[in-house]
Design a protein around this motif. Sequence first.
Motif, mmCIF file in Angstrom:
data_model
loop_
_atom_site.group_PDB
_atom_site.id
_atom_site.type_symbol
_atom_site.label_atom_id
_atom_site.label_comp_id
_atom_site.label_asym_id
_atom_site.label_seq_id
_atom_site.Cartn_x
_atom_site.Cartn_y
_atom_site.Cartn_z
ATOM 1 N N GLN A 36 0.935 -1.184 0.156
ATOM 2 C CA GLN A 36 0.037 0.086 -0.058
ATOM 3 C C GLN A 36 0.976 1.195 0.029
ATOM 4 O O GLN A 36 1.785 1.341 0.864
ATOM 5 C CB GLN A 36 -0.752 -0.037 1.245
ATOM 6 N N ASN B 51 1.584 0.894 -6.700
ATOM 7 C CA ASN B 51 0.162 0.931 -6.480
ATOM 8 C C ASN B 51 -0.595 2.173 -7.105
ATOM 9 O O ASN B 51 -1.465 2.274 -7.622
ATOM 10 C CB ASN B 51 -0.053 0.788 -4.947
ATOM 11 N N LEU C 153 -5.094 0.098 -2.599
ATOM 12 C CA LEU C 153 -4.845 -0.640 -1.537
ATOM 13 C C LEU C 153 -4.515 -2.000 -1.526
ATOM 14 O O LEU C 153 -4.346 -2.748 -0.511
ATOM 15 C CB LEU C 153 -6.376 -0.516 -0.618
ATOM 16 N N ARG D 43 -2.450 -5.183 -1.455
ATOM 17 C CA ARG D 43 -0.783 -5.770 -0.849
ATOM 18 C C ARG D 43 -0.794 -6.981 -1.258
ATOM 19 O O ARG D 43 -1.561 -7.911 -0.965
ATOM 20 C CB ARG D 43 -1.084 -5.536 0.679
#
Length: 79
Positions: A4, A9, A72, A74
């Motif tokens: 994150q 990302n 978000l 991971r």
Amino acid sequence: MSGQGSAGNVIAAICSFFIPGLGQLVQGRVLSAVLWFVAACIAGAVTWLLTLSLFPFGWFVVSVFACINAALYRRPGVV
């Protein structure tokens, strides 16, 4: 892409904002990418049929959720 908040990302989230599922594809999650894209197409078609306007509201809503999902994410095993 570590986890994150990583640069990967963020790039994936930006990609998913414009084309739902593209960010997930960048992250290597092919099934998730296909599902987000199909969901956006269905939502766009439904809102178009209901409103008969060219504003792709359903597509936009799914894009926002796909963007959040990509941001978000991971990778399993990363602490």
